[in-house]
Design a protein around this motif. Sequence first.
Motif, PDB file in Angstrom:
ATOM      1  N   SER A  23     -29.223  -2.673  26.581  1.00  0.00           N
ATOM      2  CA  SER A  23     -28.937  -3.839  25.746  1.00  0.00           C
ATOM      3  C   SER A  23     -29.707  -3.750  24.431  1.00  0.00           C
ATOM      4  O   SER A  23     -30.565  -2.875  24.257  1.00  0.00           O
ATOM      5  CB  SER A  23     -29.321  -5.119  26.492  1.00  0.00           C
ATOM      6  OG  SER A  23     -30.715  -5.341  26.423  1.00  0.00           O
ATOM      7  N   PRO A  24     -29.459  -4.673  23.489  1.00  0.00           N
ATOM      8  CA  PRO A  24     -30.224  -4.677  22.229  1.00  0.00           C
ATOM      9  C   PRO A  24     -31.728  -4.823  22.396  1.00  0.00           C
ATOM     10  O   PRO A  24     -32.469  -4.613  21.433  1.00  0.00           O
ATOM     11  CB  PRO A  24     -29.621  -5.869  21.477  1.00  0.00           C
ATOM     12  CG  PRO A  24     -28.215  -5.951  21.959  1.00  0.00           C
ATOM     13  CD  PRO A  24     -28.298  -5.590  23.428  1.00  0.00           C
ATOM     14  N   ALA A  67     -36.863  -3.262  20.410  1.00  0.00           N
ATOM     15  CA  ALA A  67     -38.217  -2.817  20.765  1.00  0.00           C
ATOM     16  C   ALA A  67     -38.815  -1.907  19.697  1.00  0.00           C
ATOM     17  O   ALA A  67     -40.033  -1.719  19.662  1.00  0.00           O
ATOM     18  CB  ALA A  67     -38.187  -2.100  22.112  1.00  0.00           C
ATOM     19  N   SER A  68     -37.973  -1.347  18.839  1.00  0.00           N
ATOM     20  CA  SER A  68     -38.476  -0.510  17.750  1.00  0.00           C
ATOM     21  C   SER A  68     -38.979  -1.342  16.575  1.00  0.00           C
ATOM     22  O   SER A  68     -39.577  -0.796  15.642  1.00  0.00           O
ATOM     23  CB  SER A  68     -37.368   0.426  17.254  1.00  0.00           C
ATOM     24  OG  SER A  68     -36.965   1.315  18.281  1.00  0.00           O
ATOM     25  N   TYR A  69     -38.716  -2.655  16.614  1.00  0.00           N
ATOM     26  CA  TYR A  69     -39.138  -3.541  15.524  1.00  0.00           C
ATOM     27  C   TYR A  69     -40.158  -4.578  15.969  1.00  0.00           C
ATOM     28  O   TYR A  69     -40.967  -5.037  15.160  1.00  0.00           O
ATOM     29  CB  TYR A  69     -37.920  -4.270  14.940  1.00  0.00           C
ATOM     30  CG  TYR A  69     -36.920  -3.352  14.296  1.00  0.00           C
ATOM     31  CD1 TYR A  69     -36.993  -3.049  12.941  1.00  0.00           C
ATOM     32  CD2 TYR A  69     -35.897  -2.785  15.046  1.00  0.00           C
ATOM     33  CE1 TYR A  69     -36.068  -2.198  12.342  1.00  0.00           C
ATOM     34  CE2 TYR A  69     -34.967  -1.927  14.456  1.00  0.00           C
ATOM     35  CZ  TYR A  69     -35.061  -1.640  13.117  1.00  0.00           C
ATOM     36  OH  TYR A  69     -34.149  -0.785  12.538  1.00  0.00           O
ATOM     37  N   LEU A  70     -40.093  -4.951  17.252  1.00  0.00           N
ATOM     38  CA  LEU A  70     -40.963  -6.012  17.746  1.00  0.00           C
ATOM     39  C   LEU A  70     -41.702  -5.554  19.002  1.00  0.00           C
ATOM     40  O   LEU A  70     -41.084  -5.131  19.983  1.00  0.00           O
ATOM     41  CB  LEU A  70     -40.138  -7.256  18.080  1.00  0.00           C
ATOM     42  CG  LEU A  70     -39.500  -8.003  16.907  1.00  0.00           C
ATOM     43  CD1 LEU A  70     -38.503  -9.034  17.419  1.00  0.00           C
ATOM     44  CD2 LEU A  70     -40.563  -8.679  16.047  1.00  0.00           C
ATOM     45  N   TYR A  78     -45.673  -0.509  14.174  1.00  0.00           N
ATOM     46  CA  TYR A  78     -44.990  -1.763  13.864  1.00  0.00           C
ATOM     47  C   TYR A  78     -45.347  -2.296  12.477  1.00  0.00           C
ATOM     48  O   TYR A  78     -44.584  -3.089  11.909  1.00  0.00           O
ATOM     49  CB  TYR A  78     -45.303  -2.808  14.936  1.00  0.00           C
ATOM     50  CG  TYR A  78     -44.614  -2.516  16.238  1.00  0.00           C
ATOM     51  CD1 TYR A  78     -43.240  -2.654  16.372  1.00  0.00           C
ATOM     52  CD2 TYR A  78     -45.343  -2.098  17.352  1.00  0.00           C
ATOM     53  CE1 TYR A  78     -42.598  -2.378  17.574  1.00  0.00           C
ATOM     54  CE2 TYR A  78     -44.708  -1.822  18.559  1.00  0.00           C
ATOM     55  CZ  TYR A  78     -43.342  -1.958  18.659  1.00  0.00           C
ATOM     56  OH  TYR A  78     -42.713  -1.676  19.844  1.00  0.00           O
ATOM     57  N   ALA A  79     -46.487  -1.878  11.945  1.00  0.00           N
ATOM     58  CA  ALA A  79     -46.867  -2.321  10.608  1.00  0.00           C
ATOM     59  C   ALA A  79     -45.924  -1.762   9.546  1.00  0.00           C
ATOM     60  O   ALA A  79     -45.818  -2.325   8.441  1.00  0.00           O
ATOM     61  CB  ALA A  79     -48.306  -1.896  10.302  1.00  0.00           C
ATOM     62  N   LEU A  80     -45.246  -0.668   9.857  1.00  0.00           N
ATOM     63  CA  LEU A  80     -44.343  -0.028   8.902  1.00  0.00           C
ATOM     64  C   LEU A  80     -42.892  -0.474   9.084  1.00  0.00           C
ATOM     65  O   LEU A  80     -42.026  -0.056   8.321  1.00  0.00           O
ATOM     66  CB  LEU A  80     -44.423   1.498   9.058  1.00  0.00           C
ATOM     67  CG  LEU A  80     -45.823   2.121   8.923  1.00  0.00           C
ATOM     68  CD1 LEU A  80     -45.764   3.616   9.212  1.00  0.00           C
ATOM     69  CD2 LEU A  80     -46.375   1.855   7.529  1.00  0.00           C
ATOM     70  N   ARG A  81     -42.618  -1.300  10.075  1.00  0.00           N
ATOM     71  CA  ARG A  81     -41.255  -1.725  10.359  1.00  0.00           C
ATOM     72  C   ARG A  81     -40.943  -3.067   9.695  1.00  0.00           C
ATOM     73  O   ARG A  81     -41.836  -3.901   9.522  1.00  0.00           O
ATOM     74  CB  ARG A  81     -41.045  -1.851  11.875  1.00  0.00           C
ATOM     75  CG  ARG A  81     -41.403  -0.621  12.665  1.00  0.00           C
ATOM     76  CD  ARG A  81     -40.490   0.540  12.323  1.00  0.00           C
ATOM     77  NE  ARG A  81     -39.192   0.393  12.981  1.00  0.00           N
ATOM     78  CZ  ARG A  81     -38.160   1.194  12.764  1.00  0.00           C
ATOM     79  NH1 ARG A  81     -38.252   2.152  11.855  1.00  0.00           N
ATOM     80  NH2 ARG A  81     -37.031   1.018  13.423  1.00  0.00           N
ATOM     81  N   PRO A  82     -39.671  -3.288   9.337  1.00  0.00           N
ATOM     82  CA  PRO A  82     -39.294  -4.599   8.791  1.00  0.00           C
ATOM     83  C   PRO A  82     -39.564  -5.701   9.811  1.00  0.00           C
ATOM     84  O   PRO A  82     -39.372  -5.509  11.007  1.00  0.00           O
ATOM     85  CB  PRO A  82     -37.784  -4.448   8.521  1.00  0.00           C
ATOM     86  CG  PRO A  82     -37.536  -2.969   8.467  1.00  0.00           C
ATOM     87  CD  PRO A  82     -38.529  -2.349   9.392  1.00  0.00           C
ATOM     88  N   ARG A  83     -40.021  -6.838   9.314  1.00  0.00           N
ATOM     89  CA  ARG A  83     -40.296  -7.955  10.211  1.00  0.00           C
ATOM     90  C   ARG A  83     -39.002  -8.730  10.471  1.00  0.00           C
ATOM     91  O   ARG A  83     -38.247  -9.018   9.540  1.00  0.00           O
ATOM     92  CB  ARG A  83     -41.337  -8.915   9.612  1.00  0.00           C
ATOM     93  CG  ARG A  83     -42.652  -8.267   9.206  1.00  0.00           C
ATOM     94  CD  ARG A  83     -43.235  -7.365  10.265  1.00  0.00           C
ATOM     95  NE  ARG A  83     -43.365  -8.023  11.571  1.00  0.00           N
ATOM     96  CZ  ARG A  83     -43.500  -7.358  12.715  1.00  0.00           C
ATOM     97  NH1 ARG A  83     -43.492  -6.032  12.717  1.00  0.00           N
ATOM     98  NH2 ARG A  83     -43.618  -8.007  13.835  1.00  0.00           N
ATOM     99  N   MET A 117     -29.958  -2.256  14.500  1.00  0.00           N
ATOM    100  CA  MET A 117     -31.076  -3.090  14.955  1.00  0.00           C
ATOM    101  C   MET A 117     -30.709  -3.884  16.212  1.00  0.00           C
ATOM    102  O   MET A 117     -31.527  -4.122  17.082  1.00  0.00           O
ATOM    103  CB  MET A 117     -31.480  -3.983  13.801  1.00  0.00           C
ATOM    104  CG  MET A 117     -32.364  -5.122  14.066  1.00  0.00           C
ATOM    105  SD  MET A 117     -32.750  -6.114  12.589  1.00  0.00           S
ATOM    106  CE  MET A 117     -33.036  -4.929  11.294  1.00  0.00           C
ATOM    107  N   TYR A 118     -29.436  -4.322  16.280  1.00  0.00           N
ATOM    108  CA  TYR A 118     -28.976  -5.060  17.445  1.00  0.00           C
ATOM    109  C   TYR A 118     -27.987  -4.240  18.273  1.00  0.00           C
ATOM    110  O   TYR A 118     -27.167  -4.773  18.992  1.00  0.00           O
ATOM    111  CB  TYR A 118     -28.304  -6.373  17.015  1.00  0.00           C
ATOM    112  CG  TYR A 118     -29.226  -7.307  16.264  1.00  0.00           C
ATOM    113  CD1 TYR A 118     -30.126  -8.119  16.953  1.00  0.00           C
ATOM    114  CD2 TYR A 118     -29.197  -7.369  14.875  1.00  0.00           C
ATOM    115  CE1 TYR A 118     -30.971  -8.980  16.265  1.00  0.00           C
ATOM    116  CE2 TYR A 118     -30.039  -8.224  14.189  1.00  0.00           C
ATOM    117  CZ  TYR A 118     -30.923  -9.023  14.880  1.00  0.00           C
ATOM    118  OH  TYR A 118     -31.773  -9.865  14.202  1.00  0.00           O
TER     119      TYR A 118
END
Length: 264
Positions: A60-61, A66-69, A208-213, A1-2
């Motif tokens: 960079s992270p 960008a895949s989560y937010l 994004y609705a399917l990704r962890p917040r 994620m990072y």
Amino acid sequence: MYEWNFEPGLIANLALIAGGYALCVTGPLRRFFPGSAPPTPVQVRLFYVGWVVLFIALASPIDSLASYLLTMHMLQHLLLAMVAPPFLLLGLPRWVLRPIMRVPGAYPVGSFLTNPVVVFFAFNAVFALWHVPAYYDLALRDERIHILEHVMFFVVGVLSWWPICSPMDELPSAHPLMQTAYLFFMSLPTTIIGALIAFAEAPLYPFYALRPRLWGVSLGDDQQLAGLIMWVPGSLIYFAVLTVVFIRWLNREDGDELRLEVRG
């Protein structure tokens, strides 16, 4: 994620950009360019600032986040299309791209592609198209489409800044008055798209609705903040440059009038 993105193809292309500049502009290959001269220290710094912005946007992270937010993805798009290109162009000496003009047909094609009206519609068509929910989600689900999206953002970003900071005498920047009008109109589509995203009542991008917040940011808040990032910083970039262009033009006009009075 990072995670940092050290995908070999990406790193190779980033290294090619930085290495090509080092070899051809500040290094031993400069002597093969007709009319070449050492770049100024400011030009070198500007180019590498642009390169660092490009590196941050893609490696960079920010890229993994960008895949989560949506917020991070919007920030990535602004860095790619609106921040890195002008620095890179301002860092290029006026002789470095001149050999391209020797290619048959290069001048008419280049003149067309850097025309302010053409690049205005090209940039905003690409920018708007990739923010249509269906295409936006497709890019997030397919890495090849995602790469194409980023390449298109960067290419039209470079072209969109050409009328303001052209690095070639053969394809010069627009007149300051044209630049002022151009920058004003360039600010409008990002404002409109950003406002539509920020004020949308329902989620626009199902991915994004399917990704962890992350960080406790809700889906709605993320979308609103992403729209505001496109709307406010996106517009401010153009208005900041517009202000600089207009003030420099006024000062030059006042200087010309003063010289005429002195000569008279």
